[in-house]
Design a protein around this motif. Structure first.
Motif, short mmCIF file in Angstrom:
data_model
loop_
_atom_site.label_atom_id
_atom_site.label_comp_id
_atom_site.label_asym_id
_atom_site.label_seq_id
_atom_site.Cartn_x
_atom_site.Cartn_y
_atom_site.Cartn_z
N GLY A 1 -3.78 19.30 14.51
CA GLY A 1 -3.96 20.70 13.95
C GLY A 1 -2.54 21.40 13.90
N LEU A 2 -1.97 21.53 15.33
CA LEU A 2 -0.72 22.05 15.36
C LEU A 2 0.56 21.45 14.69
CD1 LEU A 2 -0.70 22.59 19.48
CD2 LEU A 2 -0.88 24.54 17.58
N GLY A 3 0.38 19.95 14.63
CA GLY A 3 1.33 19.22 13.87
C GLY A 3 1.38 19.54 12.44
N LEU A 4 0.14 19.50 11.87
CA LEU A 4 -0.13 19.66 10.27
C LEU A 4 0.22 21.20 10.01
CD1 LEU A 4 -3.18 17.43 9.91
CD2 LEU A 4 -0.61 17.03 8.95
N THR A 5 -0.06 22.17 10.87
CA THR A 5 0.24 23.52 10.58
C THR A 5 1.69 23.79 10.67
OG1 THR A 5 -1.96 24.13 11.54
CG2 THR A 5 -0.31 25.81 11.36
N SER A 6 2.41 23.23 11.46
CA SER A 6 3.82 23.28 11.38
C SER A 6 4.47 22.99 10.27
CB SER A 6 4.60 22.62 12.84
OG SER A 6 3.68 23.16 13.75
N LEU A 7 3.72 21.77 9.53
CA LEU A 7 4.35 21.11 8.41
C LEU A 7 4.16 22.17 7.37
CD1 LEU A 7 3.53 17.45 9.02
CD2 LEU A 7 5.93 18.38 9.30
N ALA A 8 2.79 22.69 7.25
CA ALA A 8 2.51 23.40 6.24
C ALA A 8 3.42 24.81 6.35
CB ALA A 8 0.88 23.81 6.36
N VAL A 9 3.67 25.39 7.52
CA VAL A 9 4.28 26.62 7.57
C VAL A 9 5.90 26.39 7.00
CG1 VAL A 9 5.28 28.28 9.07
CG2 VAL A 9 2.88 27.66 9.30
N ALA A 10 6.38 25.27 7.41
CA ALA A 10 7.56 24.72 7.27
C ALA A 10 7.81 24.87 5.71
CB ALA A 10 8.14 23.49 7.87
N LEU A 11 6.76 23.99 4.92
CA LEU A 11 6.69 23.85 3.58
C LEU A 11 6.75 25.23 2.81
CD1 LEU A 11 6.66 21.94 1.05
CD2 LEU A 11 4.10 22.12 1.45
N VAL A 12 5.90 26.18 3.25
CA VAL A 12 6.06 27.33 2.59
C VAL A 12 7.17 28.15 2.74
CG1 VAL A 12 4.86 29.86 2.83
CG2 VAL A 12 3.33 27.82 2.85
N CYS A 13 7.89 28.11 3.88
CA CYS A 13 9.00 29.10 4.18
C CYS A 13 10.07 28.48 3.48
CB CYS A 13 9.29 28.97 5.86
SG CYS A 13 8.07 29.97 6.58
N ASN A 14 10.29 27.06 3.41
CA ASN A 14 11.52 26.46 2.76
C ASN A 14 11.16 26.49 1.34
OD1 ASN A 14 12.70 25.44 5.06
ND2 ASN A 14 11.49 23.59 4.99
N THR A 15 10.08 26.79 0.81
CA THR A 15 9.72 26.96 -0.56
C THR A 15 10.21 28.34 -0.94
OG1 THR A 15 8.13 25.50 -0.91
CG2 THR A 15 8.01 27.07 -2.53
N ILE A 16 9.83 29.27 -0.26
CA ILE A 16 10.18 30.55 -0.53
C ILE A 16 11.90 30.80 -0.46
CG2 ILE A 16 10.11 33.18 0.58
CD1 ILE A 16 7.29 32.31 1.46
N SER A 17 12.34 30.25 0.50
CA SER A 17 13.85 30.36 0.57
C SER A 17 14.58 29.57 -0.39
CB SER A 17 14.35 29.56 2.21
OG SER A 17 13.62 30.08 2.98
N GLY A 18 14.08 28.48 -0.97
CA GLY A 18 14.59 27.71 -1.96
C GLY A 18 14.65 28.50 -3.28
N LEU A 19 13.45 29.05 -3.55
CA LEU A 19 13.11 29.87 -4.75
C LEU A 19 14.29 31.31 -4.86
CD1 LEU A 19 9.34 29.48 -5.50
CD2 LEU A 19 11.19 28.35 -6.42
N THR A 20 14.21 31.66 -3.62
CA THR A 20 15.11 32.97 -3.52
C THR A 20 16.73 32.83 -3.92
OG1 THR A 20 13.45 33.80 -1.89
CG2 THR A 20 15.67 35.09 -2.04
N LEU A 21 16.98 31.69 -3.46
CA LEU A 21 18.42 31.15 -3.66
C LEU A 21 18.50 30.97 -4.98
CD1 LEU A 21 19.27 29.16 -0.19
CD2 LEU A 21 19.88 31.49 -0.98
N VAL A 22 17.78 29.93 -5.71
CA VAL A 22 17.82 29.80 -7.02
C VAL A 22 17.86 31.13 -7.68
CG1 VAL A 22 16.56 28.70 -8.91
CG2 VAL A 22 16.95 27.44 -6.83
N VAL A 23 16.77 31.90 -7.56
CA VAL A 23 17.08 33.32 -8.40
C VAL A 23 18.22 33.95 -8.41
CG1 VAL A 23 15.52 35.21 -8.79
CG2 VAL A 23 14.27 33.22 -8.47
N ALA A 24 18.39 34.10 -7.20
CA ALA A 24 19.76 34.97 -6.81
C ALA A 24 20.85 34.12 -7.65
CB ALA A 24 19.98 35.04 -5.47
N ARG A 25 21.10 32.81 -7.61
CA ARG A 25 22.06 32.17 -8.28
C ARG A 25 21.92 32.36 -9.87
NH1 ARG A 25 26.64 30.09 -6.49
NH2 ARG A 25 25.59 29.30 -4.69
N LEU A 26 20.60 32.28 -10.35
CA LEU A 26 20.62 32.71 -11.79
C LEU A 26 21.20 33.97 -12.35
CD1 LEU A 26 17.41 30.30 -12.61
CD2 LEU A 26 19.92 29.75 -12.92
#
Length: 378
Positions: free
Chosen positions: A228-253
């Motif tokens: 549970g701890l391992g899968l939760t860490s992966l899920a949180v990392a996925l959400v945070c990296n997705t938000i960061s990536g989308l924010t950078l793409v929008v700022a670049r565009l």
């Protein structure tokens, strides 16, 4: 890497002597017949397994040392606080991977050189098994926790830079690392308080949480906590990296074609590396986390049945993939640097003929020119 392949071997037939009594002769004949039928077989790790362990340990040590040299050199030259915090996290992750590759690898190699543990001893656990099992849990959770913390830190830095500059300091980063190591250690030490157990796993060259035989409620709870701890860490990392990536793409565009924001190049590099870490962790750790949880529940409910050998193969495959995480992680920092990304971009741009269109906004000059000396030194 834990080379966990094995083979079946039978003992040689017992020789017969003219001096044997009638009873002894009958016993020897009976044993010989049983052995010929292949009923007395033992799963022994082959000699080639030790060679594979040595080669994988060598590869992992070299990879982690090279990555650590790159990160430490970059950290000594870095003046931006956000980048410095990221490099401190990354350097700690590489050091953890290095130690986590050497210690369990050395113990597994020792088991190989001693012929492994017999199948009848799989349900037992000595001091070495306890230490090896605890090491695998500790050095498994640490990279997952660190990847999650790094993703959350970058998400805050990209979306709320002012709040990030006021909250994230070198002291707090070190405190966060200490808490991560302490939390992983606490989970790994739970079997010392009879809250779960470690046992030898097939083919007798590694130890992990009890998931296949005689699984009890505390073992299931321990596996649920670990997975549970391992899968939760992966899920949180996925959400945070997705938000960061989308924010950078929008700022670049949204950026004007003639403007340049060199600071964004740091964020792009860090997010790309975090995505690489996340993908590597998901591929390497998800099978073991999922298989371990599934098998513990099935073993506790008694629904494994005749599929025990298949489940053993799943666990072996899962731990093989998990140990590759410590080899692949360093290559994320070695390959996904700005100097490498610039070259990849230029090659892709020349091949695809993208000069003059809107994708020209991603010009390599957006990487800060004043940092070319730093990149060349790294």
């Amino acid at each position: 890497m834990l080379a966990l392949s094995h083979y079946n071997s039978t003992s040689p037939l017992l020789p017969f002597s003219n001096n044997d009594s009638e009873g002894t002769l009958e016993a020897r004949v009976a044993v010989a017949e049983v052995q010929q039928q292949g009923n007395l077989t033992f799963d022994l790790p082959p000699t080639s397994g030790a060679v594979v362990v040595i080669l994988s340990m060598t590869l992992g040590i070299i990879s982690n040392i090279v990555a650590l040299f790159i990160l430490v050199n970059a950290y000594s030259l870095q003046r931006r606080r956000s980048k410095a915090s990221f490099l401190l996290f990354a350097s700690s992750l590489v050091v953890t991977d290095f130690v986590g590759h050497v210690i369990p690898g050395a113990l597994v190699l020792r088991l190989y050189l001693h012929g492994g543990v017999r199948p009848e001893a799989f349900n037992t656990s000595d001091g070495m098994c306890q230490f090896l099992g605890g090491s695998m849990v500790f050095f498994g959770l640490c990279p997952l926790f660190m990847g999650c913390a790094m993703a959350a830190e970058r998400c805050l830095g990209v979306t709320k830079p002012l709040l990030h500059s006021s909250l994230v300091t070198k002291t707090r980063t070190k405190t966060c690392l200490f808490v991560i190591w302490l939390a992983a250690l606490c989970v790994a030490l739970l079997p010392c308080f009879q809250l779960g157990s470690y046992t030898y796993q097939d083919p007798g060259t590694w130890c992990f949480i009890k998931v296949l035989r005689d699984t009890e409620e505390v073992d299931v709870a321990f596996v649920v906590l670990f997975s549970g701890l391992g899968l939760t860490s992966l899920a949180v990392a996925l959400v945070c990296n997705t938000i960061s990536g989308l924010t950078l793409v929008v700022a670049r565009l949204r950026r004007q074609p003639g403007s340049h924001h060199s600071a964004k190049s740091h964020d792009i590099e860090m997010v790309v590396q975090l995505v690489g870490i996340m993908v590597t962790s998901c591929i390497c750790w998800s099978p073991l986390l999922i298989f371990g949880l599934m098998l513990a529940i099935r073993s506790y409910t008694g629904s494994i049945g005749d599929d025990l050998s298949s489940y053993k193969s799943l666990m072996v495959m899962g731990v093989r993939l998990a140990t590759w995480n410590q080899i692949l992680d360093p290559w994320v920092y070695i390959l996904l640097r700005r100097t490498v990304l610039r070259k990849i971009y230029l090659i892709a741009k020349c091949q695809a003929g993208l000069r003059g269109n809107k994708l020209g906004r991603w010009e390599p000059t957006s990487f800060h020119s004043s940092e070319k000396k730093e990149v060349n030194q790294v």
